[in-house]
Design an enzyme around this catalytic site. Structure first.
Site, short mmCIF file in Angstrom:
data_model
loop_
_atom_site.label_atom_id
_atom_site.label_comp_id
_atom_site.label_asym_id
_atom_site.label_seq_id
_atom_site.Cartn_x
_atom_site.Cartn_y
_atom_site.Cartn_z
N ASP A 31 -2.16 27.83 112.27
CA ASP A 31 -3.16 27.59 111.23
C ASP A 31 -4.23 28.68 111.29
N LEU A 33 -7.14 28.50 110.33
CA LEU A 33 -8.47 27.88 110.53
C LEU A 33 -9.49 28.46 109.54
N ILE A 58 0.01 32.81 108.25
CA ILE A 58 1.45 32.81 107.93
C ILE A 58 1.91 34.19 107.47
N GLU A 82 -4.19 27.83 100.32
CA GLU A 82 -5.49 27.53 99.73
C GLU A 82 -5.22 26.42 98.73
N THR A 132 3.13 20.92 95.06
CA THR A 132 2.25 20.02 94.30
C THR A 132 2.82 19.70 92.92
N ASP A 133 2.39 18.56 92.37
CA ASP A 133 2.78 18.22 90.99
C ASP A 133 2.09 19.13 89.98
N GLU A 134 1.04 19.86 90.41
CA GLU A 134 0.28 20.67 89.45
C GLU A 134 1.11 21.82 88.89
N TYR A 158 -4.74 28.19 91.15
CA TYR A 158 -4.13 27.47 92.27
C TYR A 158 -2.69 27.07 91.93
N LYS A 162 0.94 28.24 93.54
CA LYS A 162 1.90 27.30 94.17
C LYS A 162 3.26 27.39 93.46
N PRO A 213 -20.74 13.63 90.99
CA PRO A 213 -20.44 14.46 89.82
C PRO A 213 -19.11 14.12 89.17
N HIS A 293 -9.19 22.31 82.60
CA HIS A 293 -8.93 21.07 83.34
C HIS A 293 -7.67 20.35 82.84
P1 NAD Z 1 -6.14 21.88 103.07
O1 NAD Z 1 -6.87 22.91 102.28
O2 NAD Z 1 -6.87 20.68 103.57
O3 NAD Z 1 -5.45 22.57 104.33
C1 NAD Z 1 -4.80 23.82 104.27
C2 NAD Z 1 -4.61 24.31 105.69
O4 NAD Z 1 -3.93 25.58 105.63
C3 NAD Z 1 -5.93 24.56 106.44
O5 NAD Z 1 -5.84 24.04 107.74
C4 NAD Z 1 -6.05 26.09 106.45
O6 NAD Z 1 -6.78 26.57 107.57
C5 NAD Z 1 -4.59 26.50 106.49
N1 NAD Z 1 -4.36 27.86 105.97
C6 NAD Z 1 -4.88 28.40 104.85
N2 NAD Z 1 -4.44 29.67 104.70
C7 NAD Z 1 -3.60 29.91 105.75
C8 NAD Z 1 -2.82 31.04 106.17
N3 NAD Z 1 -2.82 32.17 105.45
N4 NAD Z 1 -2.09 30.93 107.29
C9 NAD Z 1 -2.10 29.79 108.05
N5 NAD Z 1 -2.83 28.71 107.71
C10 NAD Z 1 -3.57 28.75 106.57
O7 NAD Z 1 -4.90 21.46 102.14
P2 NAD Z 1 -4.13 20.08 102.06
O8 NAD Z 1 -4.78 19.24 101.04
O9 NAD Z 1 -3.91 19.57 103.42
O10 NAD Z 1 -2.75 20.60 101.44
C11 NAD Z 1 -1.68 21.01 102.28
C12 NAD Z 1 -0.52 21.47 101.41
O11 NAD Z 1 -0.12 20.38 100.56
C13 NAD Z 1 -0.86 22.61 100.48
O12 NAD Z 1 0.25 23.46 100.42
C14 NAD Z 1 -1.13 21.96 99.13
O13 NAD Z 1 -0.81 22.83 98.09
C15 NAD Z 1 -0.15 20.81 99.20
N6 NAD Z 1 -0.51 19.61 98.42
C16 NAD Z 1 -1.75 19.04 98.53
C17 NAD Z 1 -2.04 17.86 97.84
C18 NAD Z 1 -3.38 17.17 97.94
O14 NAD Z 1 -3.63 16.22 97.20
N7 NAD Z 1 -4.27 17.58 98.84
C19 NAD Z 1 -1.06 17.28 97.02
C20 NAD Z 1 0.20 17.90 96.92
C21 NAD Z 1 0.45 19.05 97.63
O1 DAU Z 2 -2.11 16.91 92.16
C1 DAU Z 2 -2.06 17.44 93.45
C2 DAU Z 2 -3.29 18.27 93.71
O2 DAU Z 2 -4.37 17.36 93.87
C3 DAU Z 2 -3.16 19.18 94.93
O3 DAU Z 2 -2.14 20.12 94.70
C4 DAU Z 2 -4.49 19.90 95.20
O4 DAU Z 2 -4.38 20.66 96.39
C5 DAU Z 2 -5.57 18.85 95.38
O5 DAU Z 2 -6.82 19.48 95.57
C6 DAU Z 2 -5.63 17.94 94.14
O6 DAU Z 2 -6.08 18.67 92.98
P1 DAU Z 2 -7.11 18.05 91.92
O7 DAU Z 2 -7.77 19.15 91.20
O8 DAU Z 2 -6.48 16.98 91.11
O9 DAU Z 2 -8.13 17.32 92.98
P2 DAU Z 2 -9.72 17.22 93.03
O10 DAU Z 2 -10.04 16.23 94.10
O11 DAU Z 2 -10.37 18.55 93.09
O12 DAU Z 2 -10.06 16.57 91.63
C7 DAU Z 2 -9.51 15.31 91.24
C8 DAU Z 2 -10.00 15.03 89.83
O13 DAU Z 2 -11.41 14.75 89.87
C9 DAU Z 2 -9.84 16.20 88.89
O14 DAU Z 2 -9.53 15.70 87.58
C10 DAU Z 2 -11.22 16.85 88.86
C11 DAU Z 2 -12.16 15.69 89.07
N1 DAU Z 2 -13.40 15.97 89.82
C12 DAU Z 2 -13.32 16.67 90.99
C13 DAU Z 2 -14.46 16.94 91.73
C14 DAU Z 2 -14.36 17.73 93.02
C15 DAU Z 2 -14.62 15.51 89.34
O15 DAU Z 2 -14.70 14.86 88.27
N2 DAU Z 2 -15.74 15.79 90.07
C16 DAU Z 2 -15.73 16.51 91.23
O16 DAU Z 2 -16.81 16.77 91.81
#
Ligand code: NAD
Ligand code: DAU
Length: 352
Positions: A31, A33, A58, A82, A132-134, A158, A162, A213, A293
């Site tokens: 990681d 970090l 990575i 990221e 991700t579903d995005e 983003y 992905k 917000p 959005h």
């Molecule tokens: P996060 O941002 O909390 O964690 C990402 C981690 O990757 C961190 O620990 C960071 O230090 C590490 N990292 C970043 N760049 C790096 C690099 N170049 N080399 C090694 N490590 C690195 O993210 P998360 O929410 O835990 O998401 C993890 C994975 O799941 C991501 O690939 C994200 O796209 C995917 N994902 C997230 C969600 C969600 O809702 N959070 C949903 C679907 C998929």
């Molecule tokens: O769908 C999977 C994705 O979900 C992952 O791939 C991403 O890594 C993860 O961050 C997440 O993306 P979103 O953009 O959907 O998550 P976020 O929590 O940033 O926002 C959720 C929803 O809430 C989105 O419609 C934006 C809105 N939002 C977000 C923030 C931070 C607000 O209305 N206010 C806020 O302050």
């Protein structure tokens, strides 16, 4: 053993903790970090010989090649990325670097290692890419949920980065035969979620008497999945997924953002009422919408259920209650992640 990347972040840390609670198979955790990677997420593994955290990128081919040769993993699970859409809008460069160039470099390092394995180990090896579903873009209100056959139509820096990484993973399978699996999951929530994302931001801000917000009209829809259910899906795909396939992972829990805000406020009213007795919803503040959005995401997870028998265990009601309780029980974790860098981010994003 497994090589996990990004295992100090939100989902990766939950995955490593659950993995080692369920099995004795060791984990090497690579990681970088970044601001999102937090060794405190893994504090309960301190002194546990089954887990080694290696700070590194990575995209550092020499380091990854050395780790693979030294530890001989049977699989790589790639969480490193990221991950925050708003940050990708302010500064897409890091997203291109880690999510695209970094994934490319990781694939090349892993390919070199995999090609040199003896036949039985080569056959058993897996590279699981967490996505991700995005990548599928945005749905209209009455559109059917995303399936694995939906068009790839990413809308943010983003999601575009992905989607690009998913394409690279696919190509490394078709061209070089690398045994890959890809999961595309909906929005996760749960413990260790960094409070830049909606649900933890709401909890942390509410308790600090700050504004909650809501972007635009708050009617954007996300499909929420408790993080531990995502981790169980990844374990199942790693165990039995068909090579080269993608699997959608989702919670069958579509909710408008404003409903999420009201649910979190109501839980806090019950569990930690405000000193003045007023409801937390008074802190809601409508702010400028996120550019570009996406209006709605919804995941059709029937392939994963049909082929591999996976289903989420938590309902949204049970998962969100556990999540709010976790934040109430872990004020030190919250205080420690609110570093100077975190405060700078809030200033930039919300001018607060
Ligand atoms: P996060 O941002 O909390 O964690 C990402 C981690 O990757 C961190 O620990 C960071 O230090 C590490 N990292 C970043 N760049 C790096 C690099 N170049 N080399 C090694 N490590 C690195 O993210 P998360 O929410 O835990 O998401 C993890 C994975 O799941 C991501 O690939 C994200 O796209 C995917 N994902 C997230 C969600 C969600 O809702 N959070 C949903 C679907 C998929
Ligand atoms: O769908 C999977 C994705 O979900 C992952 O791939 C991403 O890594 C993860 O961050 C997440 O993306 P979103 O953009 O959907 O998550 P976020 O929590 O940033 O926002 C959720 C929803 O809430 C989105 O419609 C934006 C809105 N939002 C977000 C923030 C931070 C607000 O209305 N206010 C806020 O302050």
């Amino acid at each position: 053993m497994l090589l996990v990347t990004g295992g100090a972040g939100f989902i990766g840390a939950n995955f490593v903790l659950d993995w080692l609670a369920l099995s004795d198979e060791a984990v090497i955790n690579l990681d970088k970090l970044t601001y999102a990677g937090n060794p405190e997420n893994l504090q309960s593994l301190q002194g546990d010989a089954r887990h080694t955290l290696i700070p590194g990128d990575i995209g550092d081919a020499a380091l990854v090649t050395r780790l693979l040769a030294q530890h001989h993993p049977r699989a790589v699970v790639n969480f490193a990325a990221e991950s925050h859409v708003d940050r990708s809008i302010h500064g897409p460069g890091e997203f291109i670097q880690t999510n695209i160039v970094g994934t490319f470099s990781l694939l090349e390092s892993v390919r070199g290692y995999w090609q040199g394995l003896p036949p039985a180990q080569k056959e058993a090896f897996r590279f699981l890419h967490v996505s991700t579903d995005e990548v599928y873009g945005s749905l209209a209100k009455d559109d059917p949920a995303f399936t694995e056959a939906s068009h790839i139509e990413p809308n943010s820096p983003y999601s575009a980065s992905k989607a690009a990484s998913d394409h690279l993973v696919r190509a490394w399978h078709h061209t070089y035969g690398l045994p890959v699996l890809t999961t595309n999951c909906s929005n996760n929530y749960g413990p260790y979620h960094f409070p830049e994302k909606l649900i933890p931001l709401l909890i942390v801000n509410a308790l600090a008497d700050k504004k909650l917000p809501v972007y635009g009209d708050g009617q954007q829809i996300r499909d929420w999945l408790y993080v531990k259910d995502h981790c169980s899906a990844i374990r199942r795909v790693l165990e039995a997924g068909r090579l080269g396939e993608t699997y959608n992972v989702g919670g069958w829990n579509e909710k408008a953002n404003l409903d999420i805000v009201h649910t979190v406020c109501a839980l806090l009213d019950e569990l930690r009422p405000r000193a003045d007795g007023k409801p937390y919803k008074e802190q809601i503040s409508y702010v400028t919408d996120r550019p570009g959005h996406d209006r709605r995401y919804a995941i059709d997870a029937r392939k994963l259920e049909r082929e591999l028998g996976w289903k989420p265990l938590e309902t949204f009601d049970s998962g969100i209650r556990k999540t709010v309780l976790w934040y109430l029980d872990n004020p030190d974790w919250v205080a420690h992640v609110q570093s100077g860098a975190y405060r700078e981010w809030l200033q930039k994003q919300y001018q607060s």
